[in-house]
Write a protein that holds these residues in place. Sequence first.
Motif, PDB file in Angstrom:
ATOM      1  N   LEU A 275       0.825  -1.204   0.000  1.00  0.00           N
ATOM      2  CA  LEU A 275       0.000   0.000   0.000  1.00  0.00           C
ATOM      3  C   LEU A 275       0.862   1.258   0.000  1.00  0.00           C
ATOM      4  N   LYS A 276       0.392   2.262  -0.708  1.00  0.00           N
ATOM      5  CA  LYS A 276       1.021   3.580  -0.632  1.00  0.00           C
ATOM      6  C   LYS A 276       0.618   4.190   0.707  1.00  0.00           C
TER       7      LYS A 276
ATOM      8  N   GLN B 121      -2.998   5.136   1.057  1.00  0.00           N
ATOM      9  CA  GLN B 121      -3.854   3.957   1.052  1.00  0.00           C
ATOM     10  C   GLN B 121      -3.806   3.249   2.406  1.00  0.00           C
ATOM     11  N   GLU B 122      -2.615   3.144   2.982  1.00  0.00           N
ATOM     12  CA  GLU B 122      -2.497   2.517   4.288  1.00  0.00           C
ATOM     13  C   GLU B 122      -3.233   3.330   5.351  1.00  0.00           C
TER      14      GLU B 122
ATOM     15  N   ALA C 144      -6.868   2.607   4.872  1.00  0.00           N
ATOM     16  CA  ALA C 144      -7.178   1.244   5.278  1.00  0.00           C
ATOM     17  C   ALA C 144      -7.189   1.115   6.800  1.00  0.00           C
TER      18      ALA C 144
ATOM     19  N   SER D  31      -7.448   5.584  -7.350  1.00  0.00           N
ATOM     20  CA  SER D  31      -6.735   5.781  -6.086  1.00  0.00           C
ATOM     21  C   SER D  31      -6.448   4.473  -5.355  1.00  0.00           C
ATOM     22  N   GLY D  32      -7.048   3.380  -5.817  1.00  0.00           N
ATOM     23  CA  GLY D  32      -6.786   2.086  -5.208  1.00  0.00           C
ATOM     24  C   GLY D  32      -7.811   1.649  -4.189  1.00  0.00           C
ATOM     25  N   LYS D  33      -9.072   2.001  -4.402  1.00  0.00           N
ATOM     26  CA  LYS D  33     -10.122   1.615  -3.449  1.00  0.00           C
ATOM     27  C   LYS D  33     -10.207   0.102  -3.283  1.00  0.00           C
TER      28      LYS D  33
ATOM     29  N   ILE E  26      -7.339  -1.025  -1.134  1.00  0.00           N
ATOM     30  CA  ILE E  26      -7.596  -0.607   0.246  1.00  0.00           C
ATOM     31  C   ILE E  26      -8.625  -1.538   0.889  1.00  0.00           C
TER      32      ILE E  26
END
Length: 85
Positions: A5-6, A9-10, A13, A45-47, A50
């Motif tokens: 995770l970036k 994102q972390e 999360a 964005s990486g949902k 996450i």
Amino acid sequence: MKYELKDFQEKAARQLTENMVDLMERYDKRHDRIGSCCLAAPTGSGKTVIAAAVIEAILDGNAEWNVEPDEDACILWLTDLPTLA
């Protein structure tokens, strides 16, 4: 976790996991309290990544995030995209 995770994102999360664990604990104590959480972020964005990290933390635990595994947790993942299933 398959993906690293970036930082943002972390952070998302961890916060979502904390919120979900809090809701589950409140429900266990007072069965009349039901709540919800939402993960909203811009496209790309990486949902999904996450959400996968949150699910993994809830089911398997995450010592770094101070989350114990929840053997009773049940996750319902709905998507209309076969690639996300």
